[in-house]
Motif scaffolding. Structure first.
Motif, mmCIF file in Angstrom:
data_model
loop_
_atom_site.group_PDB
_atom_site.id
_atom_site.type_symbol
_atom_site.label_atom_id
_atom_site.label_comp_id
_atom_site.label_asym_id
_atom_site.label_seq_id
_atom_site.Cartn_x
_atom_site.Cartn_y
_atom_site.Cartn_z
ATOM 1 N N ARG A 23 0.946 -1.202 -0.084
ATOM 2 C CA ARG A 23 -0.161 -0.040 -0.035
ATOM 3 C C ARG A 23 1.058 1.165 -0.053
ATOM 4 O O ARG A 23 2.168 1.059 0.275
ATOM 5 C CB ARG A 23 -0.851 -0.044 1.057
ATOM 6 C CG ARG A 23 -0.212 0.148 2.743
ATOM 7 C CD ARG A 23 -1.431 0.309 3.511
ATOM 8 N NE ARG A 23 -0.845 0.378 4.911
ATOM 9 C CZ ARG A 23 -1.622 0.773 6.005
ATOM 10 N NH1 ARG A 23 -2.894 0.831 5.568
ATOM 11 N NH2 ARG A 23 -1.359 0.653 7.095
ATOM 12 N N PRO A 24 0.290 2.462 -0.067
ATOM 13 C CA PRO A 24 1.455 3.502 -0.341
ATOM 14 C C PRO A 24 1.927 3.794 0.987
ATOM 15 O O PRO A 24 1.395 3.467 2.001
ATOM 16 C CB PRO A 24 0.235 4.745 -0.639
ATOM 17 C CG PRO A 24 -0.990 4.024 -1.236
ATOM 18 C CD PRO A 24 -0.847 2.723 -0.557
ATOM 19 N N ILE A 25 3.244 4.337 0.651
ATOM 20 C CA ILE A 25 4.086 4.820 1.984
ATOM 21 C C ILE A 25 4.571 6.236 1.625
ATOM 22 O O ILE A 25 4.619 6.533 0.505
ATOM 23 C CB ILE A 25 5.362 3.718 2.016
ATOM 24 C CG1 ILE A 25 6.105 4.241 3.353
ATOM 25 C CG2 ILE A 25 6.186 4.020 0.980
ATOM 26 C CD1 ILE A 25 7.193 3.147 3.685
ATOM 27 N N LEU A 48 7.189 12.549 0.220
ATOM 28 C CA LEU A 48 7.198 11.794 -0.938
ATOM 29 C C LEU A 48 6.421 10.550 -1.020
ATOM 30 O O LEU A 48 6.820 9.683 -0.031
ATOM 31 C CB LEU A 48 8.835 11.279 -1.179
ATOM 32 C CG LEU A 48 8.990 10.458 -2.246
ATOM 33 C CD1 LEU A 48 8.843 10.950 -3.852
ATOM 34 C CD2 LEU A 48 10.499 10.070 -2.248
ATOM 35 N N ARG A 49 5.351 10.515 -1.709
ATOM 36 C CA ARG A 49 4.418 9.430 -1.602
ATOM 37 C C ARG A 49 4.613 8.380 -2.788
ATOM 38 O O ARG A 49 4.819 8.888 -3.886
ATOM 39 C CB ARG A 49 2.886 9.828 -1.732
ATOM 40 C CG ARG A 49 1.881 8.629 -1.987
ATOM 41 C CD ARG A 49 0.495 9.190 -1.825
ATOM 42 N NE ARG A 49 -0.523 8.224 -1.931
ATOM 43 C CZ ARG A 49 -1.518 7.881 -1.568
ATOM 44 N NH1 ARG A 49 -2.150 8.827 -0.852
ATOM 45 N NH2 ARG A 49 -2.515 6.949 -2.113
ATOM 46 N N ILE A 50 4.829 7.230 -2.312
ATOM 47 C CA ILE A 50 5.291 6.052 -3.411
ATOM 48 C C ILE A 50 4.065 5.062 -3.523
ATOM 49 O O ILE A 50 3.765 4.585 -2.435
ATOM 50 C CB ILE A 50 6.685 5.367 -2.919
ATOM 51 C CG1 ILE A 50 7.733 6.575 -2.890
ATOM 52 C CG2 ILE A 50 6.816 4.393 -3.860
ATOM 53 C CD1 ILE A 50 9.108 5.895 -2.540
ATOM 54 N N GLU A 51 3.658 4.725 -4.579
ATOM 55 C CA GLU A 51 2.706 3.735 -4.695
ATOM 56 C C GLU A 51 3.071 2.345 -4.833
ATOM 57 O O GLU A 51 4.314 2.193 -5.078
ATOM 58 C CB GLU A 51 1.913 4.113 -5.907
ATOM 59 C CG GLU A 51 1.182 5.709 -5.764
ATOM 60 C CD GLU A 51 0.017 5.904 -4.882
ATOM 61 O OE1 GLU A 51 -0.464 4.763 -4.545
ATOM 62 O OE2 GLU A 51 -0.063 7.052 -4.380
ATOM 63 N N GLU A 103 -4.589 5.923 4.853
ATOM 64 C CA GLU A 103 -4.366 4.317 4.392
ATOM 65 C C GLU A 103 -3.212 4.474 3.963
ATOM 66 O O GLU A 103 -2.677 3.691 2.973
ATOM 67 C CB GLU A 103 -5.194 3.879 3.293
ATOM 68 C CG GLU A 103 -6.864 3.890 3.873
ATOM 69 C CD GLU A 103 -7.919 3.083 2.869
ATOM 70 O OE1 GLU A 103 -7.455 2.738 1.762
ATOM 71 O OE2 GLU A 103 -9.121 3.051 3.151
ATOM 72 N N CYS A 104 -2.071 5.237 4.328
ATOM 73 C CA CYS A 104 -0.755 5.144 3.896
ATOM 74 C C CYS A 104 0.185 4.935 5.170
ATOM 75 O O CYS A 104 -0.264 5.202 6.229
ATOM 76 C CB CYS A 104 -0.216 6.437 3.470
ATOM 77 S SG CYS A 104 -0.861 7.146 2.028
ATOM 78 N N ARG A 135 -1.334 2.012 10.966
ATOM 79 C CA ARG A 135 -0.290 2.444 9.780
ATOM 80 C C ARG A 135 1.136 1.616 10.460
ATOM 81 O O ARG A 135 1.287 1.666 11.773
ATOM 82 C CB ARG A 135 0.157 3.892 10.046
ATOM 83 C CG ARG A 135 -1.370 4.667 9.481
ATOM 84 C CD ARG A 135 -0.668 6.335 9.386
ATOM 85 N NE ARG A 135 -1.960 7.049 9.456
ATOM 86 C CZ ARG A 135 -2.317 7.533 8.335
ATOM 87 N NH1 ARG A 135 -1.788 7.342 7.309
ATOM 88 N NH2 ARG A 135 -3.399 8.538 8.338
ATOM 89 N N THR A 136 1.837 1.469 9.398
ATOM 90 C CA THR A 136 3.318 0.738 9.602
ATOM 91 C C THR A 136 4.086 2.242 9.784
ATOM 92 O O THR A 136 3.820 3.038 8.904
ATOM 93 C CB THR A 136 3.815 -0.025 8.485
ATOM 94 O OG1 THR A 136 3.087 -1.116 8.675
ATOM 95 C CG2 THR A 136 5.258 -0.277 8.823
ATOM 96 N N ILE A 137 4.890 2.532 10.640
ATOM 97 C CA ILE A 137 5.896 3.541 10.759
ATOM 98 C C ILE A 137 7.390 3.049 10.768
ATOM 99 O O ILE A 137 7.687 2.252 11.445
ATOM 100 C CB ILE A 137 5.789 4.166 12.387
ATOM 101 C CG1 ILE A 137 4.340 4.569 12.526
ATOM 102 C CG2 ILE A 137 6.714 5.337 12.319
ATOM 103 C CD1 ILE A 137 3.710 5.401 11.327
#
Length: 277
Positions: A23-25, A48-51, A103-104, A135-137
């Protein structure tokens, strides 16, 4: 959240084989008015959003914090009160940013202990409940500290070489410490060799900023009392009192600390800040 005029917000593809994401980070960087997470306000937020398919989108926005930027913060990030005087406040971007981060997973350096606290506070001021529970951090600082242990044996291996045998002789440890410092200076010629200057470099403070005689508690550039050692280095005593009082009480119980240091910790655990005037 709109991008600043001088930033490139175009999407582009790249090879993200270094991370396997489903999922996006969003890689997050926040600059603020000061170092105390309880009072800091955001002056710039960059993402910086990465799909999962590799698409990237970078955004950066200056924010009017509606509060003065401390001189120390300006020295660090270069943003002045004048730079943000005509910018919009965080609340103007809060809804769009919330949806952008929805949801990122999130990543950053030191993000868990500072950036996310400030971000959640800003959302709260804007009337938005920003949750982290789902969320994952990924904190690059936490990864770095696991990769580069900061204990005696690892320092010996790096700056002296081989494994340290503390049972070899009575003077093994003191000579090893001398060898470690010698190795540090030899490997890093930019380090000062005069003890007082080396202490100032290592602690990031001068003796005038010390609250106790060893500099384990010091003043930040903004005049806030901070911890200057261990895993909470850089945390203000205000933050420690509110969120990590157990650590302060551990200091009180540890006789390796001086009576003055233990008293400072005991007072801070009760919300009493040191008298350093």
């Amino acid at each position: 959240m709109p991008t600043s005029d001088n930033q490139n917000a175009a999407d582009h593809s790249t090879n993200q084989s270094f991370l396997e994401i489903h999922r996006p980070i969003v890689f997050l960087d926040i600059q603020t008015t000061g170092p105390d997470s309880r009072t800091a306000r955001i002056v710039r937020i960059s993402t910086l959003r990465i799909e999962p398919d590799g698409q990237e989108r970078f955004r950066s926005q200056l924010i009017n914090p509606m509060a003065p930027i401390s001189p120390g913060a300006t020295d660090f990030h270069g943003i002045t009160d004048e730079d943000v005087s005509d910018c919009k406040p965080f609340a103007a971007y809060a809804k769009a940013l919330y949806e952008y981060l929805d949801e990122c997973d999130l990543a950053g350096f030191g993000i868990r202990r500072f950036h996310l606290k400030v971000l959640r506070q800003e959302f709260e001021f804007a009337g938005i409940d920003f949750h982290l529970s789902n969320r994952t951090i990924v904190d690059a600082m936490e990864v770095f500290h696991r990769l580069e242990p900061r204990d005696f044996d690892s320092a010996y291996r790096r700056f002296v070489g081989g494994e340290f045998n503390r049972l070899s002789s009575d003077d093994a440890t003191v000579n090893a410490v001398r060898a470690i410092i010698a190795g540090q200076i030899n490997q890093h010629p930019e380090l000062p060799s005069e003890p007082a200057r080396l202490e100032e470099w290592a602690t990031g403070t001068s003796a005038e900023q010390h609250i106790d005689d060893q500099g384990r508690f010091t003043l930040s550039d903004d005049g806030d009392p901070i911890i200057n050692f261990g895993r909470y280095r850089g945390f203000t005593l205000y933050d420690m009192s509110e969120n990590h009082a157990d650590y302060l009480r551990w200091i009180v119980s540890d006789e390796s600390f001086t009576p003055q240091q233990r008293q400072i910790a005991a007072d801070a655990a009760e919300g009493i800040m040191p008298d350093f005037e």
